[in-house]
Write a protein that holds these residues in place. Structure first.
Motif, short mmCIF file in Angstrom:
data_model
loop_
_atom_site.label_atom_id
_atom_site.label_comp_id
_atom_site.label_asym_id
_atom_site.label_seq_id
_atom_site.Cartn_x
_atom_site.Cartn_y
_atom_site.Cartn_z
N ASN A 90 0.79 -1.29 0.13
CA ASN A 90 -0.11 -0.08 -0.22
C ASN A 90 0.91 1.22 0.16
OD1 ASN A 90 -2.36 1.58 -0.09
ND2 ASN A 90 -3.00 1.01 2.24
N GLU A 91 0.39 2.56 -0.41
CA GLU A 91 1.04 3.51 -0.43
C GLU A 91 0.30 4.75 -0.47
OE1 GLU A 91 2.43 5.09 -4.86
OE2 GLU A 91 3.34 3.01 -4.38
N PRO A 92 0.41 6.02 0.20
CA PRO A 92 -0.52 7.10 0.09
C PRO A 92 -1.35 7.57 -1.13
CG PRO A 92 1.58 7.80 1.49
CD PRO A 92 1.95 6.21 0.71
N SER A 93 -0.62 7.30 -2.22
CA SER A 93 -1.32 7.61 -3.60
C SER A 93 -2.58 6.77 -3.62
CB SER A 93 -0.58 7.52 -4.66
OG SER A 93 -0.36 6.19 -4.98
N TYR A 94 -2.76 5.55 -2.99
CA TYR A 94 -3.83 4.64 -3.24
C TYR A 94 -5.08 5.22 -2.14
CZ TYR A 94 -0.73 1.25 -5.26
OH TYR A 94 0.27 0.70 -6.05
N LEU A 95 -5.12 6.51 -1.44
CA LEU A 95 -5.92 6.93 -0.72
C LEU A 95 -7.14 7.41 -1.67
CD1 LEU A 95 -6.60 7.82 2.18
CD2 LEU A 95 -5.83 10.14 1.76
N VAL A 96 -6.73 7.58 -2.63
CA VAL A 96 -7.98 7.99 -3.73
C VAL A 96 -8.93 6.92 -3.78
CG1 VAL A 96 -8.52 8.49 -6.24
CG2 VAL A 96 -6.44 9.28 -5.22
N ASN A 97 -8.38 5.76 -3.85
CA ASN A 97 -9.28 4.44 -3.84
C ASN A 97 -10.23 4.43 -2.66
OD1 ASN A 97 -6.49 3.42 -5.19
ND2 ASN A 97 -8.49 3.28 -6.69
N THR A 98 -9.70 4.57 -1.55
CA THR A 98 -10.43 4.66 -0.43
C THR A 98 -11.50 5.64 -0.19
OG1 THR A 98 -8.72 3.25 0.99
CG2 THR A 98 -10.44 4.71 2.15
N ALA A 99 -11.08 6.94 -0.79
CA ALA A 99 -11.93 8.11 -0.59
C ALA A 99 -13.03 7.72 -1.36
CB ALA A 99 -11.11 9.33 -1.05
N GLU A 100 -12.77 7.43 -2.53
CA GLU A 100 -13.81 6.87 -3.60
C GLU A 100 -14.89 5.81 -2.96
OE1 GLU A 100 -11.54 7.52 -7.81
OE2 GLU A 100 -11.98 5.44 -7.02
N ALA A 101 -14.43 4.82 -2.32
CA ALA A 101 -15.39 3.75 -1.53
C ALA A 101 -16.05 4.60 -0.46
CB ALA A 101 -14.34 2.75 -1.25
N VAL A 102 -15.42 5.35 0.32
CA VAL A 102 -16.02 6.09 1.54
C VAL A 102 -17.33 6.98 0.82
CG1 VAL A 102 -15.82 7.60 3.47
CG2 VAL A 102 -14.14 5.77 3.08
N ALA A 103 -16.64 7.75 0.00
CA ALA A 103 -17.76 8.60 -0.85
C ALA A 103 -19.03 8.07 -1.20
CB ALA A 103 -17.25 9.51 -1.91
N HIS A 127 -20.13 5.06 -0.13
CA HIS A 127 -20.93 4.43 0.77
C HIS A 127 -21.84 5.52 1.63
CE1 HIS A 127 -19.56 0.59 0.93
NE2 HIS A 127 -18.14 1.08 1.48
N ARG A 128 -21.33 6.87 1.50
CA ARG A 128 -22.04 8.11 2.12
C ARG A 128 -22.84 8.75 1.01
NH1 ARG A 128 -21.13 9.46 6.79
NH2 ARG A 128 -21.37 11.69 6.51
N ALA A 129 -22.73 8.29 -0.02
CA ALA A 129 -23.47 8.94 -1.27
C ALA A 129 -23.48 10.39 -1.34
CB ALA A 129 -25.20 8.69 -0.89
N VAL A 130 -22.11 10.71 -1.39
CA VAL A 130 -21.66 12.07 -1.64
C VAL A 130 -20.44 12.00 -2.68
CG1 VAL A 130 -22.15 12.99 0.75
CG2 VAL A 130 -19.57 11.98 -0.03
N THR A 131 -20.07 12.91 -3.26
CA THR A 131 -19.27 13.14 -4.35
C THR A 131 -17.63 13.06 -3.39
OG1 THR A 131 -18.86 15.52 -4.17
CG2 THR A 131 -20.41 14.84 -5.77
N VAL A 132 -16.89 12.47 -4.37
CA VAL A 132 -15.51 12.56 -3.75
C VAL A 132 -14.71 13.70 -3.51
CG1 VAL A 132 -13.08 11.48 -4.29
CG2 VAL A 132 -15.06 10.22 -5.19
N ASP A 133 -15.16 14.74 -4.20
CA ASP A 133 -14.68 16.16 -3.97
C ASP A 133 -15.02 16.61 -2.54
OD1 ASP A 133 -13.34 16.46 -6.18
OD2 ASP A 133 -14.69 17.75 -7.31
N GLU A 134 -16.64 16.27 -2.23
CA GLU A 134 -17.29 16.62 -0.92
C GLU A 134 -16.57 15.77 0.00
OE1 GLU A 134 -21.44 16.71 1.40
OE2 GLU A 134 -21.34 16.36 -0.97
N LEU A 135 -16.44 14.56 -0.30
CA LEU A 135 -15.69 13.67 0.96
C LEU A 135 -14.18 14.13 1.22
CD1 LEU A 135 -13.87 10.90 1.48
CD2 LEU A 135 -16.18 11.27 2.66
N ALA A 136 -13.63 14.44 -0.06
CA ALA A 136 -12.03 14.87 0.38
C ALA A 136 -11.97 16.31 1.11
CB ALA A 136 -11.42 14.97 -0.78
N ARG A 137 -12.92 17.25 0.70
CA ARG A 137 -13.13 18.49 1.40
C ARG A 137 -13.41 18.31 3.01
NH1 ARG A 137 -15.88 20.67 -2.18
NH2 ARG A 137 -18.01 20.34 -1.40
N THR A 138 -14.38 17.62 3.26
CA THR A 138 -14.72 17.28 4.58
C THR A 138 -13.97 16.68 5.59
OG1 THR A 138 -17.15 17.04 4.09
CG2 THR A 138 -16.43 16.26 6.06
#
Length: 254
Positions: free
Chosen positions: A216-229, A231-242
């Motif tokens: 694993n490496e930090p650049s893969y955080l994008v994949n996790t952010a996409e999954a969490v977004a 699950h929460r029914a929000v955009t990745v940009d909103e999830l990243a900002r929050t």
């Protein structure tokens, strides 16, 4: 912008390409990372890395799986490191009953010491919990009302535990497990207040889908952010900002 709130950039897995790993993270939009220590040597290395990288911060502590190797001098030196301006968190500490339950008394004592440091320094405490939900929550209950903020890293508890942790003022970190097909993490994160959620990689461990099984490496955080977004029914940009706002708040970065 994404903030990787838990990564082990000083791990030997990155010895051959650490600079490239950090650059890939920046290129992917992961602009801030916390290099988390697990013993004195790795904590010192995290501080040294943070001193030379504007995008990297450090956390210093003794991981529960390393308490049996630590001496009193190690704890004194860790406490000194907490005064360093690059150190923005205490830990990684907590309880791990997966590998060796015989060290539990040492783990509990170490955990309490880290929580006390959190109160005295004002730094958040990064908490590891593996097969120890009850024990970890008991410690958080003990310190409720004190000036100590806990980050439950790589959260794998159920919704009831998450609700209790939030009521105690904790932040919850979610990593690659959120991308796993059979994980219940998605159900938990979907119902949480937005202001308590953080994202992390725990690199080099727990790589998210589609990188599962690899380093694993930090650049893969994008994949996790996409999954969490998702699950929460929000955009990745909103999830990243929050989540970045949450990280800046808990780590007191302005």
């Amino acid at each position: 912008m994404l903030f990787d709130t838990h990564t082990h950039l000083t791990d030997e897995a990155f010895d051959d390409d650490r600079a490239d790993v950090i650059q890939r993270a920046l290129d992917a939009g992961v602009e801030r990372m916390v290099a988390v220590g697990f013993d004195l040597e790795s904590s010192r290395a995290a501080v040294a890395l943070a001193e030379n990288r504007d995008s990297v911060y450090a956390a210093a502590g003794i991981h529960p799986c390393h308490v049996h190797e630590a001496c009193e001098e190690d704890y004194r030196e860790i406490e000194k490191l907490l005064e360093h301006p690059s150190v923005i968190a205490v830990g990684e500490t907590g309880i791990d009953l997966h590998y060796d339950r015989s060290t539990y008394p040492l783990q509990e004592t170490s955990f309490r010491r880290h929580m006390e440091w959190g109160g005295s320094t004002g730094l958040p405490v990064i908490v590891h919990d593996r097969e120890a939900h009850a024990e970890v929550m008991a410690m958080l209950d003990e310190f409720h009302g004190e000036e100590t903020t806990a980050i439950l890293h790589c959260f794998t508890g159920d919704a009831a535990m998450a609700e209790r942790a939030v009521s105690l003022g904790c932040f919850l970190g979610f990593g690659g497990i959120a991308t796993f097909k059979n994980s219940t993490v998605g159900e938990v994160v979907s119902g949480l207040p937005a202001e308590c959620i953080l994202v992390e990689t725990d690199a080099p461990y727990l790589a998210p889908v589609p990188h599962r099984g690899r380093r694993n490496e930090p650049s893969y955080l994008v994949n996790t952010a996409e999954a969490v977004a998702r699950h929460r029914a929000v955009t990745v940009d909103e999830l990243a900002r929050t989540t970045t706002q949450n990280a800046n708040k808990v780590f007191r970065i302005h």
